[in-house]
Design a protein around this motif. Structure first.
Motif, short mmCIF file in Angstrom:
data_model
loop_
_atom_site.label_atom_id
_atom_site.label_comp_id
_atom_site.label_asym_id
_atom_site.label_seq_id
_atom_site.Cartn_x
_atom_site.Cartn_y
_atom_site.Cartn_z
N ALA A 116 0.83 -1.21 0.00
CA ALA A 116 0.00 0.00 0.00
C ALA A 116 0.87 1.26 0.00
O ALA A 116 0.53 2.26 -0.63
CB ALA A 116 -0.94 -0.01 1.22
N LEU A 117 2.01 1.20 0.69
CA LEU A 117 2.91 2.35 0.68
C LEU A 117 3.47 2.54 -0.73
O LEU A 117 3.53 3.66 -1.25
CB LEU A 117 4.06 2.17 1.68
N ASP A 118 3.85 1.43 -1.37
CA ASP A 118 4.37 1.52 -2.75
C ASP A 118 3.34 2.18 -3.65
O ASP A 118 3.64 3.09 -4.42
CB ASP A 118 4.66 0.12 -3.29
N ARG A 119 2.09 1.69 -3.57
CA ARG A 119 1.06 2.21 -4.48
C ARG A 119 0.72 3.66 -4.20
O ARG A 119 0.54 4.45 -5.10
CB ARG A 119 -0.20 1.35 -4.38
N ASN A 120 0.64 4.02 -2.92
CA ASN A 120 0.16 5.36 -2.58
C ASN A 120 1.25 6.41 -2.52
O ASN A 120 0.97 7.59 -2.67
CB ASN A 120 -0.56 5.34 -1.22
N LEU A 121 2.47 5.97 -2.26
CA LEU A 121 3.51 6.97 -2.00
C LEU A 121 4.54 7.10 -3.10
O LEU A 121 5.40 7.96 -3.05
CB LEU A 121 4.22 6.65 -0.69
N ARG A 122 4.46 6.23 -4.08
CA ARG A 122 5.48 6.34 -5.13
C ARG A 122 4.98 7.21 -6.28
O ARG A 122 5.55 7.23 -7.34
CB ARG A 122 5.88 4.95 -5.63
N ARG A 123 3.86 7.89 -6.07
CA ARG A 123 3.41 8.81 -7.13
C ARG A 123 3.10 10.17 -6.50
O ARG A 123 2.81 10.24 -5.31
CB ARG A 123 2.20 8.24 -7.86
N LEU A 163 1.28 13.37 3.83
CA LEU A 163 2.67 13.66 3.43
C LEU A 163 2.68 14.59 2.21
O LEU A 163 3.56 15.44 2.08
CB LEU A 163 3.43 12.36 3.14
N GLY A 164 1.68 14.42 1.35
CA GLY A 164 1.59 15.31 0.18
C GLY A 164 1.30 16.75 0.57
O GLY A 164 1.59 17.68 -0.19
N SER A 165 0.70 16.93 1.76
CA SER A 165 0.32 18.29 2.18
C SER A 165 1.48 19.01 2.87
O SER A 165 1.37 20.17 3.23
CB SER A 165 -0.86 18.22 3.14
N LEU A 166 2.60 18.33 3.07
CA LEU A 166 3.67 18.96 3.88
C LEU A 166 4.44 20.00 3.09
O LEU A 166 4.63 19.85 1.89
CB LEU A 166 4.64 17.87 4.38
#
Ligand SMILES: Cc1ncc(COP(=O)(O)O)c(C=O)c1O
Length: 442
Positions: A351-358, A439-442
């Motif tokens: 889930a981290l790979d899918r959500n955080l690698r883009r 994390l995207g909002s930081l």
């Protein structure tokens, strides 16, 4: 105090108000407050998905019928230990021996499943691994010249216990395959040059909390060699060893411990239930003359009489019943849980790979890929302090643990720990998406 009309100082009757400065200094150490802080924030945001607790999955308890476990243990007391019904029930209801009442079962499980060459008398049953750590530290450290070394970062429970006991702590760096052993050697030398000695080294070789690091076999061998060379005792915490895949599990340090340099610390909290508060330690070192035949376990059991007196016999009966149901196998208990936690860990990593690698997440978010255990260590671009956690919970509905609390010094400020153990698959998925949003909002 007030000054009376004859100039005498009189005590004014008012409820006592204590100053924090009058209490033991450890209480002001952030380490001791860290667990309470997380519990408190979790309560305030009940709808947040929490990657914070390293607790076992609550679904695990649905399969445990406490009454049946106790009945199973009572039957064992009657059939195998020859007690009558009344004596068996009494054993569960009275104060018990401080060393425990399931030592034989635990020792047999360790011999059989982990190849340990130990007798029942080297085992002490404790109120969780936490008490085992506390007692081992208390008994093994004589003066403030005896120093505890910990891998930095380490489980807060060992650092907190050392603080409560006023023990000096030094840190050893960690590598991807275990403690940095060159650094450990240098630390031992440095401590000795100050007229002190590293007396104990706390290590969690199997998927340490919080780093998830697995200590490889060459490092395990060298750790034992260094314990001999530098004359220290290893406190081996085996809490997450059961999550190793069947094919890749490494021997415990205690299983390779030819010179009795290891005190083993274990717990049933993750494989059974933490509410039972049952852990154990193995301390098979001789104390005193050969003729006296006392073991370190005897000394630790003596110290326990002044701490918790004995571990709840009812809790021990629950764990004992669970062990007996599996033919006395510790491995079988662990294997039942291993599938759940390995599954959760790989779901979290996916889930981290899918959500955080883009995009839009910042490119400087990185994380480790542990091969087992409950925890994923993640580096983020801003300071992961309580204020940031509050924002993550309030605005994005996701909780995590700041890594800084696991470090003795001021490292770890830009890291968080994610735990996969307490959540269901859909929560892991949603939690990872929320984390990506945060994390995207930081
Ligand atoms: C590495 C480690 N050791 C020990 C413990 C404490 O376990 P217990 O519940 O047996 O006191 C924990 C609990 O999270 C842990 O993570």
């Amino acid at each position: 105090l007030a000054v009376g009309n004859k100039g005498l100082r009189m005590r004014v009757s008012a409820p006592l108000r204590l100053s924090p400065d009058e209490l033991h200094g450890s209480l002001q150490d952030p380490v001791l407050g860290s667990m309470m802080f997380l519990n408190e924030i979790t309560k305030r945001y009940p709808d947040a998905i929490s990657f914070a607790p390293g607790a076992p999955h609550p679904g695990q308890f649905d399969e445990i019928d406490v009454r049946t476990c106790v009945e199973r243990f009572l039957a064992h007391l009657r059939e195998d230990r020859g007690l009558d019904d009344r004596q068996a029930r009494q054993l569960l209801c009275e104060y018990g021996p401080s060393r425990g009442i399931i030592n034989d079962l635990v020792a047999a499980g360790l011999r059989r499943d982990h190849g340990l060459d130990i007798t029942d008398s080297s085992v002490v049953i404790t109120a969780g691994a936490q008490e085992a750590m506390f007692l081992a530290l208390r008994v093994l450290n004589r003066t403030r010249d005896d120093v505890l070394a910990v891998v930095d970062p380490s489980y807060v429970g060992i650092i907190g216990a050392a603080r409560l006991l006023d023990l000096p702590v030094v840190t050893v760096a960690e590598t991807d395959h275990g403690p940095d052993l060159d650094h450990l050697e240098a630390v031992c030398r440095d401590v000795r040059s100050r007229g002190k000695r590293v007396r104990t080294l706390y290590v969690a070789p199997d998927f340490a909390n919080p780093s998830g690091t697995l200590t490889d076999l060459p490092s395990r061998r060298r750790l034992l060699h260094l314990a001999d060379q530098e004359d220290f005792i290893l406190l081996e915490d085996t809490t997450y060893g059961f999550t190793a895949s069947q094919w890749a599990s490494l021997p415990m340090l205690k299983a390779m411990d030819a010179n009795k340099r290891v005190v083993l610390l274990g717990t049933f909290s993750k494989v059974c239930l933490p509410g039972a508060r049952v852990g154990y330690l193995v301390a098979d070192q001789s104390v005193g003359d050969a003729g006296a035949r006392r073991l370190l376990a005897d000394e630790i059991a003596t110290a326990k009489t002044m701490v918790t007196v004995n571990t709840s016999p009812i809790g021990q009966a629950v764990v004992g019943g669970m062990l007996l149901d599996r033919g006395g196998s510790l491995g079988a208990l662990g294997a039942e849980r291993m599938t759940l936690y390995r599954g959760n860990l790989s779901l979290l990593l996916d889930a981290l790979d899918r959500n955080l690698r883009r995009p839009p997440h910042p490119p400087d978010v990185t994380w480790r890929r542990p091969a087992g255990g409950f925890f994923v260590r993640m580096r983020i671009p801003v300071a992961a302090d309580p204020a940031l956690l509050e924002r993550s919970a309030a605005e994005h509905g996701v909780l995590w643990t700041p890594m800084a609390q696991f470090f003795v010094g001021d490292a770890g400020t830009h890291e968080i720990r994610l735990s996969c153990s307490y959540l269901d698959p859909h929560e892991i998925e949603t939690g990872a998406a929320r984390l990506a949003g945060f994390l995207g909002s930081l």
